[in-house]
Design an enzyme around this catalytic site. Structure first.
Site, short mmCIF file in Angstrom:
data_model
loop_
_atom_site.label_atom_id
_atom_site.label_comp_id
_atom_site.label_asym_id
_atom_site.label_seq_id
_atom_site.Cartn_x
_atom_site.Cartn_y
_atom_site.Cartn_z
N THR A 21 47.03 34.43 36.22
CA THR A 21 45.82 34.10 36.97
C THR A 21 46.08 32.93 37.91
O THR A 21 45.62 32.92 39.06
CB THR A 21 44.66 33.74 36.01
OG1 THR A 21 44.41 34.85 35.15
CG2 THR A 21 43.39 33.42 36.78
N ALA A 24 41.04 37.08 40.88
CA ALA A 24 41.16 35.91 41.77
C ALA A 24 40.40 36.14 43.07
O ALA A 24 39.59 35.30 43.48
CB ALA A 24 42.63 35.61 42.05
N SER A 77 47.61 42.08 37.36
CA SER A 77 46.20 42.50 37.44
C SER A 77 45.28 41.34 37.80
O SER A 77 44.14 41.55 38.23
CB SER A 77 45.77 43.08 36.08
OG SER A 77 45.91 42.12 35.05
N LYS A 78 45.75 40.11 37.64
CA LYS A 78 44.91 38.94 37.88
C LYS A 78 44.58 38.74 39.36
O LYS A 78 43.65 37.99 39.68
CB LYS A 78 45.56 37.68 37.31
CG LYS A 78 45.76 37.72 35.80
CD LYS A 78 44.45 37.86 35.04
CE LYS A 78 44.66 37.73 33.54
NZ LYS A 78 43.38 37.82 32.78
N ASP A 79 45.31 39.40 40.25
CA ASP A 79 44.95 39.34 41.67
C ASP A 79 43.51 39.81 41.86
O ASP A 79 42.79 39.30 42.72
CB ASP A 79 45.86 40.25 42.50
CG ASP A 79 47.24 39.68 42.71
OD1 ASP A 79 47.52 38.59 42.18
OD2 ASP A 79 48.03 40.32 43.41
#
Length: 346
Positions: A79, A52, A47-49
């Site tokens: 992340t 970012a 989910s950190k895409d």
């Protein structure tokens, strides 16, 4: 006239629009309907895409990033991987301060993506100069033409999920979602989704998952930062020993705590029952479903969406290693969900 080639311009175009998948066998003992939001379908496998690309493009829009700039961040791994991926495509340098609690798999992936990695001791206070928070700050002050993402205190962390993950879940459930279950670390994922969903229907229950050894649950309930709540635990990317400004506690109805061991087993059980090879925090979120069900949180009409943040490949040396599980005291090797022996044919 030649037909146009149907291709994305680069890997970043694949961020978002992750699938919602019904859980069947693992939730069979539970009351209600359960659906997993599979964030491992992002190109960086987490989910950190979303944060970012959102934070970096906002920095570009404001002129904070220039050719040759360096992106610096504190991360448990996911992340950092996403930032390294975006940095490669956009032509920036990337420096990451990583907790020693992060799996070796994650750290190796960060190096493989071209990031300079500083591994910092996990079990020190947030204001200790060796903590990954303070190391990242120091690296930012020492590095010219750099920006510090600072996901724990960056409102854009919430905005990224408010503008993408929340609307996706609302549309995928046709507005029929009754509960959201999500792990809470920086808090950006659960807070951003919650803000959007509560705007659509304030009756949707937002249930945060916390770890034993973290201060989030008690802080949410009492407003007190209790140092006595803090002690070492193994789950990565879940819970905190500080209060992240990227958590909007007002959008969260309640927290529930899960143990390291039960969460690890549940991650392994997901693979063996649903064929979903998910990460440690996905196991934690699934364990929370069982505990919430026992407390009578769900009914037959409940439509529960649970966020699975990342992919199991990042935990091969941890929850998917029988040796690691046994060393943690999580099981007797005879009771492993993963077969111990590999059979070689000669």
């Amino acid at each position: 006239m030649k037909k146009q080639i149907n291709a994305h311009s680069n890997i970043l175009d694949l961020i978002g629009s992750t699938p919602l998948v019904k859980l069947n066998r693992i939730t069979a003992p539970l009351t209600g309907n359960f659906y997993a939001k599979l964030e491992c379908f992002n190109p960086g496998h987490s989910s950190k895409d979303r944060i970012a690309i959102h934070i970096i493009e906002e920095a570009e829009r404001k002129g904070l990033l220039k050719p040759g700039s360096t992106i610096i961040e504190t991360t448990s791994g996911n992340t950092g991987f996403s930032l390294a991926m975006v940095s490669i495509v956009k032509g920036y340098k990337c420096i990451l301060a990583v907790s020693s609690k992060s799996s070796p798999d994650k750290i190796d992936m960060l190096r493989s993506m071209g990031a300079n990695v500083y591994v910092c001791p996990a079990h020190v206070s947030a204001d200790d100069p060796r903590s990954y928070y303070e190391v990242a700050k120091r690296l930012h002050s020492e590095t010219e033409n750099s920006i510090y993402i600072n996901q724990y205190f960056n409102e854009l962390n919430i905005d990224a999920h408010y503008s993408s993950t929340g609307p996706e879940i609302w549309e995928q459930t046709n507005g029929q979602i009754t509960h959201l279950v999500a792990c809470s670390g920086t808090g950006g994922t659960i807070s951003g989704i919650a803000r959007y969903l509560k705007e659509q229907n304030p009756n949707i229950k937002i249930l945060g998952v916390d770890a034993y050894g973290s201060i989030l649950k008690k802080y949410h309930e009492t407003g007190e930062f209790d140092h006595n709540e803090i002690y070492p635990y193994r789950i990565e990317g879940l819970g905190k020993n500080l209060i992240p400004a990227a958590t909007d506690f007002n959008t969260i109805d309640r927290y529930i705590k899960v143990t390291d061991g039960e969460s690890a087993h549940m991650a392994r059980k997901l693979a063996h029952t649903e064929g979903i090879f998910a990460g440690y925090t996905s196991g934690a979120a699934t364990q929370a479903l069982y505990q919430l069900n026992t407390e009578g949180e769900f009914t037959e009409d409940s439509n529960v969406v649970v966020v699975f943040p990342d992919h199991g490949s990042r935990y091969m040396s941890k929850v998917y290693s029988n040796e690691w599980m046994e060393n943690q005291g999580f099981f007797d090797i005879q009771n492993a969900e993963v077969p111990e022996e590999i059979k070689y044919i000669k």
